[in-house]
Design an enzyme around this catalytic site. Structure first.
Site, PDB file in Angstrom:
ATOM      1  N   GLU A   1      -4.199  -3.807  19.370  1.00  0.00           N
ATOM      2  CA  GLU A   1      -3.308  -4.031  18.230  1.00  0.00           C
ATOM      3  C   GLU A   1      -2.311  -2.885  18.076  1.00  0.00           C
ATOM      4  O   GLU A   1      -2.658  -1.719  18.243  1.00  0.00           O
ATOM      5  CB  GLU A   1      -4.160  -4.160  16.963  1.00  0.00           C
ATOM      6  CG  GLU A   1      -3.388  -4.282  15.679  1.00  0.00           C
ATOM      7  CD  GLU A   1      -4.309  -4.247  14.475  1.00  0.00           C
ATOM      8  OE1 GLU A   1      -3.821  -3.971  13.366  1.00  0.00           O
ATOM      9  OE2 GLU A   1      -5.533  -4.487  14.637  1.00  0.00           O
TER      10      GLU A   1
ATOM     11  N   ARG B   1     -13.730  -5.096  15.143  1.00  0.00           N
ATOM     12  CA  ARG B   1     -12.760  -4.069  15.537  1.00  0.00           C
ATOM     13  C   ARG B   1     -13.479  -2.744  15.611  1.00  0.00           C
ATOM     14  O   ARG B   1     -14.185  -2.359  14.675  1.00  0.00           O
ATOM     15  CB  ARG B   1     -11.614  -3.989  14.518  1.00  0.00           C
ATOM     16  CG  ARG B   1     -10.423  -3.184  15.021  1.00  0.00           C
ATOM     17  CD  ARG B   1      -9.432  -2.876  13.921  1.00  0.00           C
ATOM     18  NE  ARG B   1      -9.848  -1.727  13.129  1.00  0.00           N
ATOM     19  CZ  ARG B   1      -9.065  -1.125  12.220  1.00  0.00           C
ATOM     20  NH1 ARG B   1      -7.848  -1.594  11.977  1.00  0.00           N
ATOM     21  NH2 ARG B   1      -9.501  -0.088  11.538  1.00  0.00           N
TER      22      ARG B   1
ATOM     23  N   HIS C   1      -3.218  -9.828   9.171  1.00  0.00           N
ATOM     24  CA  HIS C   1      -3.690  -8.599   8.533  1.00  0.00           C
ATOM     25  C   HIS C   1      -4.553  -8.951   7.330  1.00  0.00           C
ATOM     26  O   HIS C   1      -4.219  -9.851   6.560  1.00  0.00           O
ATOM     27  CB  HIS C   1      -2.467  -7.784   8.097  1.00  0.00           C
ATOM     28  CG  HIS C   1      -2.777  -6.528   7.368  1.00  0.00           C
ATOM     29  ND1 HIS C   1      -3.446  -5.475   7.944  1.00  0.00           N
ATOM     30  CD2 HIS C   1      -2.479  -6.129   6.105  1.00  0.00           C
ATOM     31  CE1 HIS C   1      -3.546  -4.479   7.078  1.00  0.00           C
ATOM     32  NE2 HIS C   1      -2.976  -4.858   5.951  1.00  0.00           N
TER      33      HIS C   1
ATOM     34  N   GLU D   1      -8.382 -10.952  10.074  1.00  0.00           N
ATOM     35  CA  GLU D   1      -9.007  -9.670   9.738  1.00  0.00           C
ATOM     36  C   GLU D   1      -9.712  -9.785   8.392  1.00  0.00           C
ATOM     37  O   GLU D   1      -9.207 -10.419   7.456  1.00  0.00           O
ATOM     38  CB  GLU D   1      -7.941  -8.572   9.683  1.00  0.00           C
ATOM     39  CG  GLU D   1      -8.495  -7.194   9.354  1.00  0.00           C
ATOM     40  CD  GLU D   1      -7.415  -6.122   9.354  1.00  0.00           C
ATOM     41  OE1 GLU D   1      -7.778  -4.935   9.464  1.00  0.00           O
ATOM     42  OE2 GLU D   1      -6.213  -6.466   9.250  1.00  0.00           O
TER      43      GLU D   1
ATOM     44  N   ASN E   1       0.808  -1.210   0.000  1.00  0.00           N
ATOM     45  CA  ASN E   1       0.000   0.000   0.000  1.00  0.00           C
ATOM     46  C   ASN E   1       0.848   1.270   0.000  1.00  0.00           C
ATOM     47  O   ASN E   1       1.667   1.485   0.898  1.00  0.00           O
ATOM     48  CB  ASN E   1      -0.923  -0.014   1.226  1.00  0.00           C
ATOM     49  CG  ASN E   1      -2.117   0.908   1.068  1.00  0.00           C
ATOM     50  OD1 ASN E   1      -2.323   1.503   0.018  1.00  0.00           O
ATOM     51  ND2 ASN E   1      -2.911   1.031   2.123  1.00  0.00           N
TER      52      ASN E   1
ATOM     53  N   ASP F   1      -7.431  -1.077  17.331  1.00  0.00           N
ATOM     54  CA  ASP F   1      -6.122  -0.812  16.728  1.00  0.00           C
ATOM     55  C   ASP F   1      -5.612   0.547  17.185  1.00  0.00           C
ATOM     56  O   ASP F   1      -6.218   1.584  16.897  1.00  0.00           O
ATOM     57  CB  ASP F   1      -6.258  -0.841  15.204  1.00  0.00           C
ATOM     58  CG  ASP F   1      -4.923  -0.719  14.492  1.00  0.00           C
ATOM     59  OD1 ASP F   1      -3.885  -0.610  15.165  1.00  0.00           O
ATOM     60  OD2 ASP F   1      -4.919  -0.729  13.242  1.00  0.00           O
TER      61      ASP F   1
ATOM     62  N   GLU G   1       1.518  -6.422  11.486  1.00  0.00           N
ATOM     63  CA  GLU G   1       1.103  -6.251  10.097  1.00  0.00           C
ATOM     64  C   GLU G   1       2.196  -5.604   9.252  1.00  0.00           C
ATOM     65  O   GLU G   1       2.216  -5.799   8.032  1.00  0.00           O
ATOM     66  CB  GLU G   1      -0.190  -5.445   9.995  1.00  0.00           C
ATOM     67  CG  GLU G   1      -0.077  -3.975  10.309  1.00  0.00           C
ATOM     68  CD  GLU G   1      -1.407  -3.249  10.157  1.00  0.00           C
ATOM     69  OE1 GLU G   1      -1.414  -2.169   9.558  1.00  0.00           O
ATOM     70  OE2 GLU G   1      -2.426  -3.758  10.648  1.00  0.00           O
TER      71      GLU G   1
ATOM     72  N   TYR H   1      -7.478   7.772  12.735  1.00  0.00           N
ATOM     73  CA  TYR H   1      -7.184   6.568  11.957  1.00  0.00           C
ATOM     74  C   TYR H   1      -8.375   5.610  11.965  1.00  0.00           C
ATOM     75  O   TYR H   1      -8.992   5.355  12.998  1.00  0.00           O
ATOM     76  CB  TYR H   1      -5.960   5.835  12.525  1.00  0.00           C
ATOM     77  CG  TYR H   1      -5.855   4.430  11.976  1.00  0.00           C
ATOM     78  CD1 TYR H   1      -5.385   4.205  10.685  1.00  0.00           C
ATOM     79  CD2 TYR H   1      -6.300   3.339  12.725  1.00  0.00           C
ATOM     80  CE1 TYR H   1      -5.343   2.940  10.151  1.00  0.00           C
ATOM     81  CE2 TYR H   1      -6.252   2.060  12.198  1.00  0.00           C
ATOM     82  CZ  TYR H   1      -5.770   1.860  10.917  1.00  0.00           C
ATOM     83  OH  TYR H   1      -5.751   0.598  10.394  1.00  0.00           O
TER      84      TYR H   1
ATOM     85  N   HIS I   1      -2.520   1.560  16.296  1.00  0.00           N
ATOM     86  CA  HIS I   1      -1.772   1.958  15.103  1.00  0.00           C
ATOM     87  C   HIS I   1      -0.441   2.631  15.445  1.00  0.00           C
ATOM     88  O   HIS I   1      -0.084   3.674  14.885  1.00  0.00           O
ATOM     89  CB  HIS I   1      -2.618   2.854  14.190  1.00  0.00           C
ATOM     90  CG  HIS I   1      -2.430   2.533  12.739  1.00  0.00           C
ATOM     91  ND1 HIS I   1      -1.814   3.371  11.853  1.00  0.00           N
ATOM     92  CD2 HIS I   1      -2.764   1.433  12.023  1.00  0.00           C
ATOM     93  CE1 HIS I   1      -1.777   2.829  10.655  1.00  0.00           C
ATOM     94  NE2 HIS I   1      -2.365   1.643  10.734  1.00  0.00           N
TER      95      HIS I   1
ATOM     96  N   TRP J   1       2.130   7.468  12.150  1.00  0.00           N
ATOM     97  CA  TRP J   1       0.799   7.381  11.602  1.00  0.00           C
ATOM     98  C   TRP J   1       0.241   5.977  11.840  1.00  0.00           C
ATOM     99  O   TRP J   1      -0.887   5.822  12.289  1.00  0.00           O
ATOM    100  CB  TRP J   1       0.786   7.654  10.080  1.00  0.00           C
ATOM    101  CG  TRP J   1      -0.582   7.475   9.537  1.00  0.00           C
ATOM    102  CD1 TRP J   1      -1.645   8.343   9.649  1.00  0.00           C
ATOM    103  CD2 TRP J   1      -1.116   6.332   8.852  1.00  0.00           C
ATOM    104  NE1 TRP J   1      -2.777   7.821   9.055  1.00  0.00           N
ATOM    105  CE2 TRP J   1      -2.465   6.566   8.566  1.00  0.00           C
ATOM    106  CE3 TRP J   1      -0.560   5.113   8.452  1.00  0.00           C
ATOM    107  CZ2 TRP J   1      -3.291   5.656   7.892  1.00  0.00           C
ATOM    108  CZ3 TRP J   1      -1.364   4.209   7.787  1.00  0.00           C
ATOM    109  CH2 TRP J   1      -2.709   4.482   7.512  1.00  0.00           C
TER     110      TRP J   1
ATOM    111  N   HIS K   1     -14.604  -4.314  10.562  1.00  0.00           N
ATOM    112  CA  HIS K   1     -14.228  -2.979  11.023  1.00  0.00           C
ATOM    113  C   HIS K   1     -15.481  -2.135  11.228  1.00  0.00           C
ATOM    114  O   HIS K   1     -16.200  -1.842  10.268  1.00  0.00           O
ATOM    115  CB  HIS K   1     -13.353  -2.268   9.998  1.00  0.00           C
ATOM    116  CG  HIS K   1     -11.978  -2.837   9.862  1.00  0.00           C
ATOM    117  ND1 HIS K   1     -10.958  -2.161   9.232  1.00  0.00           N
ATOM    118  CD2 HIS K   1     -11.445  -3.999  10.283  1.00  0.00           C
ATOM    119  CE1 HIS K   1      -9.861  -2.899   9.259  1.00  0.00           C
ATOM    120  NE2 HIS K   1     -10.141  -4.025   9.885  1.00  0.00           N
TER     121      HIS K   1
ATOM    122  N   ARG L   1       0.448 -10.786  13.709  1.00  0.00           N
ATOM    123  CA  ARG L   1      -0.426 -10.288  12.651  1.00  0.00           C
ATOM    124  C   ARG L   1       0.228 -10.238  11.273  1.00  0.00           C
ATOM    125  O   ARG L   1      -0.249  -9.564  10.356  1.00  0.00           O
ATOM    126  CB  ARG L   1      -0.968  -8.908  13.022  1.00  0.00           C
ATOM    127  CG  ARG L   1      -1.784  -8.908  14.314  1.00  0.00           C
ATOM    128  CD  ARG L   1      -2.796  -7.793  14.333  1.00  0.00           C
ATOM    129  NE  ARG L   1      -3.769  -7.942  13.278  1.00  0.00           N
ATOM    130  CZ  ARG L   1      -3.858  -7.170  12.205  1.00  0.00           C
ATOM    131  NH1 ARG L   1      -3.008  -6.159  12.032  1.00  0.00           N
ATOM    132  NH2 ARG L   1      -4.782  -7.375  11.294  1.00  0.00           N
TER     133      ARG L   1
ATOM    134  N   ASP M   1      -5.871  -3.496   1.571  1.00  0.00           N
ATOM    135  CA  ASP M   1      -4.592  -3.482   0.868  1.00  0.00           C
ATOM    136  C   ASP M   1      -4.069  -4.896   0.634  1.00  0.00           C
ATOM    137  O   ASP M   1      -3.035  -5.080  -0.009  1.00  0.00           O
ATOM    138  CB  ASP M   1      -3.549  -2.635   1.608  1.00  0.00           C
ATOM    139  CG  ASP M   1      -3.232  -3.148   2.996  1.00  0.00           C
ATOM    140  OD1 ASP M   1      -4.005  -3.958   3.530  1.00  0.00           O
ATOM    141  OD2 ASP M   1      -2.203  -2.712   3.558  1.00  0.00           O
TER     142      ASP M   1
END
Length: 402
Positions: free
Chosen positions: A236, A147, A312, A339, A37, A210, A262, A159, A212, A402, A122, A283, A316
């Site tokens: 996560e 999630r 994951h 996921e 991605n 998550d 991930e 996010y 992130h 991020w 999600h 993951r 993507d």
């Protein structure tokens, strides 16, 4: 049998995918997912300029030897671009081998270890009320695990939370967009979200979240402790995991299960985390971690240390990667969860799949191979569109994770 041709197919049915097609002299072909991605063309170049020329005239049934050739032979080992390219080759080779055998891929791995593969969806919303309604929608669809992500008061964008009612795709512009983050606002708000989820849905629903990579170890420890009354399935990516020791501090302070991986692409990225039992779920995905051949090694190490898989599976990962992952999930003895973020309608027109969903569980199907194919004619009508992942800054302007 020899590989006589290879195609790298780049398509954009709403987001970019990289698909590798390996063709043999006997007419059997296999396809693999090489999508990275926001860096898709890096993998395209790696495949076209360095990998594909080395594959012509090779025996596609020598999967292990080809994997070692591409990994050890490159000298510059590892990294997301290299390992995603290797994964695309590996998936295509397993697809070929299973088609030649006339068997679904999971049978070549040793057969299935379960009747169904539990997946999580999600659910997101701009506020708690909207998020709870999204959770309810997935519960009504039959999901046993969800999630949960929510907009944070005082933060313009968060996010996982889409804008303007559109499906969430983080790679949202030709150059990286910038968002603003506040750890303090996040830490004070998120436990209220989980309290609201439990109040409405009770204790039976598996709830995941998550972070992130946005916290420090002690901040993550605090959040894990605050979340213990809501018994999450996992937290996560609590912190960036380049320093695997970070998870030791988190582990000392909370019993909330931890998941990470991930962005990992080799077993060495998670070796300490697994061997010291600092996480509960790994993951890594077949698409970004060298394919099935390498994922089996990670899963075996994890099994020795009471760590389960939780691969994951956002958008993507193309349907090729998802289909292959489901065959892996069907077999792997220490499976935890998978996921699943649904692809858009155009993507599902581009790729034909054999996998299916029912009552919270997937099955990969029984077609020979991994059961996924691509419409090359349609792919040619959906050219690549430049798209980058965002960057994140703190409220004072400092660049953050991020």
């Amino acid at each position: 049998m020899k590989i006589v041709d290879a195609k790298v197919i780049v398509s954009c049915p709403g987001r970019n995918f990289v698909t590798l097609k390996l063709i043999t002299d006997e007419g059997v072909y296999g396809i693999g997912d090489g999508t990275l991605n926001g860096r898709e063309k890096s993998v395209v170049s790696y495949l076209e300029d360095y990998v594909v020329p080395c594959l012509i005239d090779k025996d596609p049934q020598r999967i292990e030897d080809i994997w070692q050739y591409l990994y050890r032979g490159a000298y510059w080992r590892g990294g997301p671009v290299t390992m995603t390219a290797i994964a695309a080759v590996d998936m295509a080779l397993w697809d070929i081998k299973a088609k030649v055998a006339g068997l679904p891929l999971y049978q070549l791995l040793g057969g299935r270890s379960r009747d169904g593969i539990m997946v999580y969806a999600h659910a997101t919303g701009e506020d708690i009320a909207a998020t709870l309604d999204e959770v309810a929608r997935y519960v009504d669809l039959g999901y046993k695990a969800v999630r949960v992500q929510c907009g944070i008061p005082g933060i313009a964008s968060t996010y996982g939370v889409p804008k303007d009612g559109k499906p969430y795709e983080p790679a949202d512009s030709a150059l990286p967009s910038e968002s603003v983050w506040s750890t303090e606002k996040y830490l004070s708000f998120v436990p209220k979200l989980f309290q609201a989820v439990r109040d409405r849905f009770g204790d039976k629903l598996h709830v995941l979240h998550d972070i992130h990579h946005r916290l420090t170890p002690i901040e993550a420890a605090r959040l894990g402790k605050d979340c213990e009354p809501y018994h999450l399935f996992w937290l996560e990516d609590a912190v960036p995991a380049e320093n695997q020791n970070s998870f030791r501090l988190i582990r000392q302070h909370t019993t909330t299960p931890l998941a990470v991986g991930e962005v990992f692409n080799r077993i060495y990225d998670c070796q300490q985390l697994i061997q010291e039992q600092l996480i509960d779920y790994i993951r890594c995905s077949v698409t970004h971690t060298g394919g099935i051949t390498h994922m089996r090694r990670i899963a075996d190490l994890a099994a020795l240390n009471h760590v389960r898989t939780g691969s994951h599976g956002a958008t993507d990962i193309s349907p090729v990667g998802m289909g292959t992952a489901l065959h892996f999930d069907y077999w792997v003895p220490n499976f935890g969860i998978q996921e699943h973020m649904a692809h858009n309608e155009q993507t599902m027109e581009l790729f034909s799949v054999d996998y299916s969903f029912k009552s919270g569980f997937f099955t990969p199907g029984d077609k020979p191979g991994h059961g996924v194919d691509i419409d090359e004619t349609l792919a040619a009508k959906l050219p690549y569109q430049r798209a980058c992942l965002p960057v994140n800054r703190l409220e004072d302007g400092t660049l953050w994770n991020w």
